[in-house]
Design a protein around this motif. Structure first.
Motif, PDB file in Angstrom:
ATOM      1  N   VAL A   1       0.868  -1.183   0.000  1.00  0.00           N
ATOM      2  CA  VAL A   1       0.000   0.000   0.000  1.00  0.00           C
ATOM      3  C   VAL A   1       0.903   1.230   0.000  1.00  0.00           C
ATOM      4  O   VAL A   1       1.757   1.379   0.877  1.00  0.00           O
TER       5      VAL A   1
ATOM      6  N   ALA B   1       0.725   6.258   3.695  1.00  0.00           N
ATOM      7  CA  ALA B   1       0.385   5.807   5.051  1.00  0.00           C
ATOM      8  C   ALA B   1      -0.570   6.760   5.764  1.00  0.00           C
ATOM      9  O   ALA B   1      -0.645   6.779   6.984  1.00  0.00           O
TER      10      ALA B   1
ATOM     11  N   ALA C   1      -4.144  -0.977   4.485  1.00  0.00           N
ATOM     12  CA  ALA C   1      -3.105  -1.899   4.946  1.00  0.00           C
ATOM     13  C   ALA C   1      -3.612  -2.751   6.114  1.00  0.00           C
ATOM     14  O   ALA C   1      -3.370  -3.964   6.173  1.00  0.00           O
TER      15      ALA C   1
ATOM     16  N   CYS D   1      -6.117  -5.464   4.934  1.00  0.00           N
ATOM     17  CA  CYS D   1      -5.416  -6.504   4.175  1.00  0.00           C
ATOM     18  C   CYS D   1      -4.662  -7.439   5.122  1.00  0.00           C
ATOM     19  O   CYS D   1      -4.717  -8.665   4.987  1.00  0.00           O
TER      20      CYS D   1
ATOM     21  N   VAL E   1       1.703  -7.559   4.154  1.00  0.00           N
ATOM     22  CA  VAL E   1       1.504  -6.182   3.684  1.00  0.00           C
ATOM     23  C   VAL E   1       2.733  -5.310   3.951  1.00  0.00           C
ATOM     24  O   VAL E   1       3.252  -5.279   5.068  1.00  0.00           O
ATOM     25  N   TYR E   2       3.149  -4.609   2.899  1.00  0.00           N
ATOM     26  CA  TYR E   2       4.108  -3.513   3.056  1.00  0.00           C
ATOM     27  C   TYR E   2       3.307  -2.214   3.075  1.00  0.00           C
ATOM     28  O   TYR E   2       2.562  -1.944   2.133  1.00  0.00           O
ATOM     29  N   LEU E   3       3.455  -1.430   4.131  1.00  0.00           N
ATOM     30  CA  LEU E   3       2.866  -0.091   4.160  1.00  0.00           C
ATOM     31  C   LEU E   3       3.977   0.895   3.837  1.00  0.00           C
ATOM     32  O   LEU E   3       4.944   1.020   4.587  1.00  0.00           O
TER      33      LEU E   3
ATOM     34  N   LEU F   1       2.449  -7.013   8.962  1.00  0.00           N
ATOM     35  CA  LEU F   1       2.658  -5.643   8.468  1.00  0.00           C
ATOM     36  C   LEU F   1       4.132  -5.260   8.517  1.00  0.00           C
ATOM     37  O   LEU F   1       4.790  -5.423   9.550  1.00  0.00           O
TER      38      LEU F   1
ATOM     39  N   CYS G   1       5.766  -8.114  -4.458  1.00  0.00           N
ATOM     40  CA  CYS G   1       4.310  -8.009  -4.283  1.00  0.00           C
ATOM     41  C   CYS G   1       3.503  -8.508  -5.487  1.00  0.00           C
ATOM     42  O   CYS G   1       3.933  -8.395  -6.634  1.00  0.00           O
TER      43      CYS G   1
END
Length: 281
Positions: free
Chosen positions: A6, A9, A17, A20, A27-29, A69, A81
């Motif tokens: 995502v 932020a 995020a 998910c 998840v990468y924020l 996360l 991703c």
């Protein structure tokens, strides 16, 4: 689809995020602003803790969600991703720049989605070499609470891409609605002219702020009046979307109210600045 990134932020990006990660995705924020990234991660932790306190999730579910996360300050993480969801500022130049960079970094199979609330997906997709894998995912605010996701097909979005995103939306326990690529999609094409008309009603002296909102709450069963809702959305955002509608359709019925322009120029943007149609002390 296992890993999601995502971009952004802020309130929307952090919310996306969170849902998910809660739904089992890694998840990468991502945010280039370290302070914004730290704030986004803390807000997620705070919302999850509140959900534990209210008995909506267990403490283990909270820990598992946070484990999935990962904070990110580099687009290079897109290499890992299957889906990237962009949730940056509502500006076409910024979005196309993000998509151009992601297109060069993300693997060939990766779907690129935008959380735009009004901008054309077809134009965003044109910045990439994979327009068939670009799609709109317009989440509603606040993301952890609201069930709707507008899924917007660009001109070249493939059926396979659409189906993958619809399936993923169901996994997030959200309700997907298929929408074609028109200015404002469905939600803002209907909502923003209503808000704009409420502002015209105030501008022309028909009724006060409180009375306009009371009519819509008690007479139309809306949970929040349109002027208060505009304050919560942000009057600058409302103006921007009205301008997108006005330009996109070329119809005078979408002309932003002069009072809306005046408030934005004054810096009265609603709740986030402490003043809009109401004061927030």
């Amino acid at each position: 689809m296992k890993t999601v990134m995502v971009i952004g932020a802020g309130q929307m990006g952090a919310g996306i995020a969170q849902v998910c990660a809660q739904s089992g995705f890694n998840v990468y924020l991502n945010d280039m602003n370290e302070a914004a990234l730290e704030k986004g991660m803390k807000n997620i932790e705070k919302l999850l803790a509140r959900a534990v306190d209210k008995g909506r999730i267990t403490d283990k579910e909270k820990v598992d969600t946070l484990t999935r996360l990962t904070p990110s300050s580099s687009f290079q993480d897109a290499k890992n991703c299957d889906l990237v969801i962009e949730a940056v500022v509502e500006n076409m130049d910024v979005k196309t720049s993000v998509f151009k960079q992601l297109d060069e970094i993300a693997p060939a199979h990766t779907i690129l989605a935008s959380n735009t609330s009004s901008l054309p997906i077809t134009e965003i997709a044109s910045a990439t070499s994979r327009p068939e894998q670009v799609i709109g995912m317009h989440f509603m605010n606040p993301v952890p609470v609201m069930k709707l996701v507008e899924i917007i097909r660009g001109l070249q979005t493939s059926n396979e891409t659409y189906q993958a995103i619809e399936d993923m939306t169901h996994k997030l326990s959200k309700t997907p609605v298929e929408v074609n690529d028109f200015p404002g999609f469905v939600s803002n094409r209907i909502l923003m002219p209503m808000i704009n008309e409420a502002i015209y009603t105030l501008y022309e002296g028909v009724a006060s702020v409180e009375d306009i909102d009371t009519v819509m709450k008690l007479g139309m069963n809306h949970p929040m009046g349109p002027l208060q809702l505009a304050d919560f959305i942000g009057l600058d955002t409302c103006l921007y979307i009205m301008e997108v509608l006005h330009e996109g359709f070329g119809d005078s019925k979408y002309r932003p109210c002069p009072l809306l322009r005046k408030y934005v120029k004054a810096g009265w943007l609603g709740k986030k600045t402490g003043r809009g149609f109401y004061r927030y002390d």
